[in-house]
Motif scaffolding. Structure first.
Motif, PDB file in Angstrom:
ATOM      1  N   LEU A   1       0.852  -1.188   0.000  1.00 30.13           N
ATOM      2  CA  LEU A   1       0.000   0.000   0.000  1.00 30.13           C
ATOM      3  C   LEU A   1       0.883   1.232   0.000  1.00 30.13           C
ATOM      4  O   LEU A   1       2.059   1.179   0.374  1.00 30.13           O
ATOM      5  CB  LEU A   1      -0.972   0.005   1.189  1.00 30.13           C
ATOM      6  N   ASP A   2       0.293   2.344  -0.425  1.00 30.21           N
ATOM      7  CA  ASP A   2       0.948   3.650  -0.415  1.00 30.21           C
ATOM      8  C   ASP A   2       0.256   4.490   0.655  1.00 30.21           C
ATOM      9  O   ASP A   2      -0.972   4.658   0.620  1.00 30.21           O
ATOM     10  CB  ASP A   2       0.800   4.295  -1.795  1.00 30.21           C
ATOM     11  N   LEU A   3       1.025   4.986   1.617  1.00 35.39           N
ATOM     12  CA  LEU A   3       0.421   5.732   2.721  1.00 35.39           C
ATOM     13  C   LEU A   3      -0.348   6.958   2.251  1.00 35.39           C
ATOM     14  O   LEU A   3      -1.279   7.403   2.928  1.00 35.39           O
ATOM     15  CB  LEU A   3       1.494   6.155   3.728  1.00 35.39           C
ATOM     16  N   ASP A   4       0.013   7.497   1.107  1.00 34.38           N
ATOM     17  CA  ASP A   4      -0.664   8.695   0.603  1.00 34.38           C
ATOM     18  C   ASP A   4      -1.717   8.382  -0.448  1.00 34.38           C
ATOM     19  O   ASP A   4      -2.285   9.289  -1.067  1.00 34.38           O
ATOM     20  CB  ASP A   4       0.362   9.682   0.062  1.00 34.38           C
ATOM     21  N   ALA A   5      -2.005   7.097  -0.614  1.00 37.08           N
ATOM     22  CA  ALA A   5      -3.104   6.676  -1.491  1.00 37.08           C
ATOM     23  C   ALA A   5      -4.397   6.641  -0.690  1.00 37.08           C
ATOM     24  O   ALA A   5      -4.384   6.509   0.541  1.00 37.08           O
ATOM     25  CB  ALA A   5      -2.807   5.294  -2.078  1.00 37.08           C
ATOM     26  N   PRO A   6      -5.536   6.758  -1.360  1.00 33.90           N
ATOM     27  CA  PRO A   6      -6.808   6.728  -0.632  1.00 33.90           C
ATOM     28  C   PRO A   6      -7.128   5.347  -0.089  1.00 33.90           C
ATOM     29  O   PRO A   6      -6.762   4.316  -0.684  1.00 33.90           O
ATOM     30  CB  PRO A   6      -7.833   7.157  -1.683  1.00 33.90           C
ATOM     31  N   LEU A   7      -7.805   5.323   1.041  1.00 30.01           N
ATOM     32  CA  LEU A   7      -8.276   4.067   1.619  1.00 30.01           C
ATOM     33  C   LEU A   7      -9.147   3.299   0.629  1.00 30.01           C
ATOM     34  O   LEU A   7      -9.209   2.070   0.665  1.00 30.01           O
ATOM     35  CB  LEU A   7      -9.084   4.358   2.884  1.00 30.01           C
ATOM     36  N   ALA A   8      -9.803   4.033  -0.267  1.00 29.36           N
ATOM     37  CA  ALA A   8     -10.671   3.389  -1.248  1.00 29.36           C
ATOM     38  C   ALA A   8      -9.899   2.461  -2.188  1.00 29.36           C
ATOM     39  O   ALA A   8     -10.496   1.592  -2.824  1.00 29.36           O
ATOM     40  CB  ALA A   8     -11.425   4.441  -2.057  1.00 29.36           C
ATOM     41  N   ASP A   9      -8.568   2.620  -2.267  1.00 31.44           N
ATOM     42  CA  ASP A   9      -7.782   1.676  -3.063  1.00 31.44           C
ATOM     43  C   ASP A   9      -7.877   0.274  -2.479  1.00 31.44           C
ATOM     44  O   ASP A   9      -7.886  -0.717  -3.210  1.00 31.44           O
ATOM     45  CB  ASP A   9      -6.317   2.108  -3.114  1.00 31.44           C
ATOM     46  N   ALA A  10      -7.916   0.193  -1.149  1.00 29.47           N
ATOM     47  CA  ALA A  10      -8.039  -1.105  -0.478  1.00 29.47           C
ATOM     48  C   ALA A  10      -9.491  -1.475  -0.219  1.00 29.47           C
ATOM     49  O   ALA A  10      -9.821  -2.654  -0.088  1.00 29.47           O
ATOM     50  CB  ALA A  10      -7.271  -1.089   0.848  1.00 29.47           C
ATOM     51  N   ILE A  11     -10.362  -0.454  -0.146  1.00 30.10           N
ATOM     52  CA  ILE A  11     -11.783  -0.675   0.133  1.00 30.10           C
ATOM     53  C   ILE A  11     -12.586  -0.018  -0.985  1.00 30.10           C
ATOM     54  O   ILE A  11     -13.142   1.081  -0.813  1.00 30.10           O
ATOM     55  CB  ILE A  11     -12.188  -0.072   1.497  1.00 30.10           C
ATOM     56  N   PRO A  12     -12.635  -0.627  -2.156  1.00 33.09           N
ATOM     57  CA  PRO A  12     -13.301   0.039  -3.291  1.00 33.09           C
ATOM     58  C   PRO A  12     -14.777   0.312  -3.067  1.00 33.09           C
ATOM     59  O   PRO A  12     -15.351   1.197  -3.711  1.00 33.09           O
ATOM     60  CB  PRO A  12     -13.086  -0.938  -4.454  1.00 33.09           C
ATOM     61  N   ASP A  13     -15.411  -0.408  -2.136  1.00 30.21           N
ATOM     62  CA  ASP A  13     -16.830  -0.171  -1.867  1.00 30.21           C
ATOM     63  C   ASP A  13     -17.056   0.883  -0.779  1.00 30.21           C
ATOM     64  O   ASP A  13     -18.192   1.107  -0.361  1.00 30.21           O
ATOM     65  CB  ASP A  13     -17.517  -1.479  -1.466  1.00 30.21           C
ATOM     66  N   LEU A  14     -16.022   1.576  -0.354  1.00 31.12           N
ATOM     67  CA  LEU A  14     -16.180   2.672   0.602  1.00 31.12           C
ATOM     68  C   LEU A  14     -17.026   3.767  -0.034  1.00 31.12           C
ATOM     69  O   LEU A  14     -16.671   4.305  -1.085  1.00 31.12           O
ATOM     70  CB  LEU A  14     -14.797   3.208   0.999  1.00 31.12           C
ATOM     71  N   ARG A  15     -18.173   4.077   0.599  1.00 34.89           N
ATOM     72  CA  ARG A  15     -19.135   5.064   0.078  1.00 34.89           C
ATOM     73  C   ARG A  15     -19.397   4.820  -1.418  1.00 34.89           C
ATOM     74  O   ARG A  15     -19.367   5.753  -2.237  1.00 34.89           O
ATOM     75  CB  ARG A  15     -18.642   6.480   0.328  1.00 34.89           C
ATOM     76  N   GLN A  16     -19.684   3.570  -1.770  1.00 35.53           N
ATOM     77  CA  GLN A  16     -19.788   3.186  -3.173  1.00 35.53           C
ATOM     78  C   GLN A  16     -21.001   3.789  -3.899  1.00 35.53           C
ATOM     79  O   GLN A  16     -21.053   3.766  -5.128  1.00 35.53           O
ATOM     80  CB  GLN A  16     -19.834   1.675  -3.295  1.00 35.53           C
ATOM     81  N   TYR A  17     -21.945   4.352  -3.158  1.00 37.18           N
ATOM     82  CA  TYR A  17     -23.122   4.945  -3.789  1.00 37.18           C
ATOM     83  C   TYR A  17     -22.939   6.440  -4.046  1.00 37.18           C
ATOM     84  O   TYR A  17     -23.850   7.101  -4.564  1.00 37.18           O
ATOM     85  CB  TYR A  17     -24.361   4.702  -2.929  1.00 37.18           C
ATOM     86  N   ASP A  18     -21.764   6.964  -3.681  1.00 38.04           N
ATOM     87  CA  ASP A  18     -21.454   8.369  -3.924  1.00 38.04           C
ATOM     88  C   ASP A  18     -19.960   8.479  -4.192  1.00 38.04           C
ATOM     89  O   ASP A  18     -19.160   8.639  -3.279  1.00 38.04           O
ATOM     90  CB  ASP A  18     -21.855   9.229  -2.731  1.00 38.04           C
ATOM     91  N   MET A  19     -19.563   8.380  -5.438  1.00 34.79           N
ATOM     92  CA  MET A  19     -18.154   8.373  -5.796  1.00 34.79           C
ATOM     93  C   MET A  19     -17.454   9.700  -5.508  1.00 34.79           C
ATOM     94  O   MET A  19     -16.232   9.778  -5.537  1.00 34.79           O
ATOM     95  CB  MET A  19     -17.981   7.988  -7.273  1.00 34.79           C
ATOM     96  N   ALA A  20     -18.230  10.744  -5.229  1.00 34.43           N
ATOM     97  CA  ALA A  20     -17.642  12.030  -4.877  1.00 34.43           C
ATOM     98  C   ALA A  20     -17.583  12.241  -3.360  1.00 34.43           C
ATOM     99  O   ALA A  20     -17.189  13.314  -2.897  1.00 34.43           O
ATOM    100  CB  ALA A  20     -18.435  13.166  -5.514  1.00 34.43           C
ATOM    101  N   ALA A  21     -17.943  11.230  -2.592  1.00 35.89           N
ATOM    102  CA  ALA A  21     -17.982  11.356  -1.132  1.00 35.89           C
ATOM    103  C   ALA A  21     -16.594  11.644  -0.579  1.00 35.89           C
ATOM    104  O   ALA A  21     -15.594  11.090  -1.052  1.00 35.89           O
ATOM    105  CB  ALA A  21     -18.523  10.069  -0.518  1.00 35.89           C
ATOM    106  N   PRO A  22     -16.496  12.517   0.419  1.00 34.63           N
ATOM    107  CA  PRO A  22     -15.172  12.866   0.959  1.00 34.63           C
ATOM    108  C   PRO A  22     -14.451  11.672   1.566  1.00 34.63           C
ATOM    109  O   PRO A  22     -13.212  11.644   1.568  1.00 34.63           O
ATOM    110  CB  PRO A  22     -15.489  13.939   2.008  1.00 34.63           C
ATOM    111  N   GLU A  23     -15.172  10.684   2.081  1.00 34.91           N
ATOM    112  CA  GLU A  23     -14.519   9.515   2.665  1.00 34.91           C
ATOM    113  C   GLU A  23     -13.661   8.767   1.641  1.00 34.91           C
ATOM    114  O   GLU A  23     -12.667   8.130   1.994  1.00 34.91           O
ATOM    115  CB  GLU A  23     -15.557   8.557   3.258  1.00 34.91           C
ATOM    116  N   ARG A  24     -14.035   8.849   0.374  1.00 32.95           N
ATOM    117  CA  ARG A  24     -13.288   8.143  -0.663  1.00 32.95           C
ATOM    118  C   ARG A  24     -11.934   8.792  -0.950  1.00 32.95           C
ATOM    119  O   ARG A  24     -11.072   8.179  -1.596  1.00 32.95           O
ATOM    120  CB  ARG A  24     -14.102   8.050  -1.953  1.00 32.95           C
ATOM    121  N   ARG A  25     -11.740  10.012  -0.461  1.00 27.08           N
ATOM    122  CA  ARG A  25     -10.464  10.708  -0.688  1.00 27.08           C
ATOM    123  C   ARG A  25      -9.527  10.605   0.512  1.00 27.08           C
ATOM    124  O   ARG A  25      -8.385  11.067   0.445  1.00 27.08           O
ATOM    125  CB  ARG A  25     -10.728  12.176  -1.018  1.00 27.08           C
ATOM    126  N   LEU A  26      -9.978  10.025   1.612  1.00 26.82           N
ATOM    127  CA  LEU A  26      -9.134   9.914   2.802  1.00 26.82           C
ATOM    128  C   LEU A  26      -7.985   8.955   2.550  1.00 26.82           C
ATOM    129  O   LEU A  26      -8.171   7.872   1.998  1.00 26.82           O
ATOM    130  CB  LEU A  26      -9.961   9.431   3.995  1.00 26.82           C
TER     131      LEU A  26
END
Length: 330
Positions: free
Chosen positions: A79-104
């Motif tokens: 993993l890359d520490l500066d990559a988004p968590l969504a790289d490992a959890i692609p279904d994170l806020r999967q119903y809103d691809m613009a959700a801020p959680e997907r950029r964490l």
């Protein structure tokens, strides 16, 4: 010297500030001291505290387990520490691809540099661990300024599970550290109104319990020997330098990847060097590592037994112990 270092904890036990206390000190070259006083349990019957007792480490789970797992996976190139968590959890806020959680990012989560709230009573939404994980991933979390947040580490724990294909309890932590139930005598924590019993051998944190016992923010148990062994590895080169450097380097203010750095008035006492990192746990635990002095100490108590309410002696005790340790051994 160790008696002087232990004096504040012993006094707290004697005046009833905490039921029991264990102080462990270790140096990089392996010299160690341990002192124990008080009770592992007051209810339903008294049980003397011993050096072999396991403690619910509470939020020490974050640096000892979860942050170490994430930083190890980063060191392995997984993993890359500066990559988004969504790289490992692609279904994170999967119903809103613009959700801020997907950029964490992983680094933001490790250093509590996100918009997520401090805590949420997730256990009140149900008792199915898989469903509660889905709830955490799909909830539109209210935004706010960066705060110390259990939710950051819940997400990091889920990311580790996804990347490794196994639960957090499958990770090799070393002797004397284990997600519950612990394999030995264990101190009691709270008389839990939700579960209707004095907790002993099951995780105190309600959300961790509802998530199955092993979560990114809580669930780890440890003996004083296990915690000291782990800290000594950080001091003596038993952990890759890239991991140690990430644990020490500031990310946001005094927050690092998993820890806090020393600041005036902090929980570790003002006598420790600027090269000290530390973390505490809600049940009454804490670990501090002074790299300038090649010294680490852990204070383990069951301050929430039999109730968390009014159990505030720990807040003065922690810095007092840090000052006493440095004065005696630093």
């Amino acid at each position: 010297m160790i008696e002087a270092a232990f004096a504040p904890a012993l006094a707290a036990v004697e005046r009833g500030g905490v039921p029991g206390a264990t102080l462990g000190i270790v140096t990089a070259d392996g010299r160690r001291h341990v002192r124990v006083a008080g009770w592992a349990a007051l209810e339903p019957m008294r049980e003397p505290l011993t050096e072999s007792h396991w403690f619910d480490l509470a939020s020490l789970t974050k640096p000892i387990a979860t942050a170490t797992m994430v930083l190890t996976l980063a060191a392995q190139g997984r993993l890359d520490l500066d990559a988004p968590l969504a790289d490992a959890i692609p279904d994170l806020r999967q119903y809103d691809m613009a959700a801020p959680e997907r950029r964490l990012t992983f680094r933001q989560g490790l250093a509590h540099a996100t918009h997520l709230p401090a805590v949420e009573p997730i256990y009140t939404y149900g008792d199915d661990p898989a469903r509660l994980r889905a709830f955490i991933l799909q909830r539109a979390w209210r935004a706010g300024p960066p705060v110390y947040s259990d939710l950051n580490y819940m997400l990091l724990g889920i990311a580790v599970e996804r990347l490794t294909g196994a639960g957090l309890d499958a990770w090799p932590l070393g002797g004397g550290l284990s997600f519950g139930p612990p394999p030995g005598p264990v101190v009691a924590t709270e008389r839990c109104t939700w579960r209707g019993r004095v907790l002993k051998g099951e995780v105190h944190d309600e959300n961790a319990f509802a998530l199955g016992g092993a979560a990114g923010h809580a669930g780890l148990f440890g003996t004083v020997t296990g915690v000291l062994d782990w800290a000594q590895r950080l001091l003596n080169g038993g952990v890759p330098m890239s991991i140690v450097e990430a644990m020490r380097a500031p990310v946001r203010g005094e927050r690092t990847c998993g820890w806090e750095r020393r600041f005036d008035g902090w929980h570790g006492g003002d006598a420790c060097s600027a090269a000290t990192i530390g973390h505490t746990g809600f049940t009454g635990t804490g670990l501090w590592i002074d790299f300038d002095r090649d010294l680490a100490w852990t204070l383990l108590t069951n301050r929430v037994h039999p109730t968390r309410h009014g159990a505030d002696a720990i807040f003065a005790l922690r810095p007092a112990v840090g000052e006493a340790v440095i004065a005696a051994l630093g």
